[in-house]
Scaffold this active site. Sequence first.
Site, mmCIF file in Angstrom:
data_model
loop_
_atom_site.group_PDB
_atom_site.id
_atom_site.type_symbol
_atom_site.label_atom_id
_atom_site.label_comp_id
_atom_site.label_asym_id
_atom_site.label_seq_id
_atom_site.Cartn_x
_atom_site.Cartn_y
_atom_site.Cartn_z
ATOM 1 N N SER A 1 0.646 -1.142 -0.013
ATOM 2 C CA SER A 1 0.222 0.016 -0.012
ATOM 3 C C SER A 1 0.878 1.170 -0.044
ATOM 4 O O SER A 1 0.282 2.199 -0.635
ATOM 5 C CB SER A 1 -0.828 -0.094 1.154
ATOM 6 O OG SER A 1 -1.825 -0.893 1.083
ATOM 7 N N THR A 2 1.922 1.447 0.599
ATOM 8 C CA THR A 2 2.834 2.484 0.728
ATOM 9 C C THR A 2 4.183 2.607 0.180
ATOM 10 O O THR A 2 4.661 1.352 0.217
ATOM 11 C CB THR A 2 2.604 2.835 2.225
ATOM 12 O OG1 THR A 2 3.427 1.803 2.885
ATOM 13 C CG2 THR A 2 1.308 3.165 2.773
#
Length: 181
Positions: free
Chosen positions: A12-13
């Site tokens: 996600s990041t």
Amino acid sequence: MTSKTYGYARVSTDDQDCTIQEAALFAAGCDIVRSEKKSGTTTEGRTELETLLDFIRTGDTLMVTRIDRLARSVGDLEKIVERLKGQEAFLRATEQPIDTSTPAGVAFLQMLAVFAQFETAIRRERQMEGIAKAKVAGVYKGRKPSVPVDEVRRLRREGLRPTDIAKKLNIGRGSVYRALG
């Protein structure tokens, strides 16, 4: 023509890494692995996933380590599975008994999708509770400003118009007005 297995890894990041997922996918027999750093809450903007879905042919398999790497909502997961089904391709997961070529695998996939969506909703709820608590305690800062407020104000004092400030700083005119607020 022989069928292929394509792997999809996602985090996600930017501070996360796909290396462990990629290694697991190659170890599970994937011919090609594509990965990206994007949120799983939507399929929008996930170009690597879209590339794989466009490329998959009859008999091929899309493999992930866990279904939450593919989608976090039941709706998105169903769309992906339907698209694969329309292409006569399959979905498998290395860490979960998911294999859409079997009825039991499809049933397990549907159950996990519900839990993945529930987990996302619970996480969001906890996050909002934490933010509310931090605001009451006076410690909530919010996200860092994306507009250089001091620079906007300095340029305005120098006589630049909001439109010119926006162009100079490459920001929206509305952001300039909010900074001048």
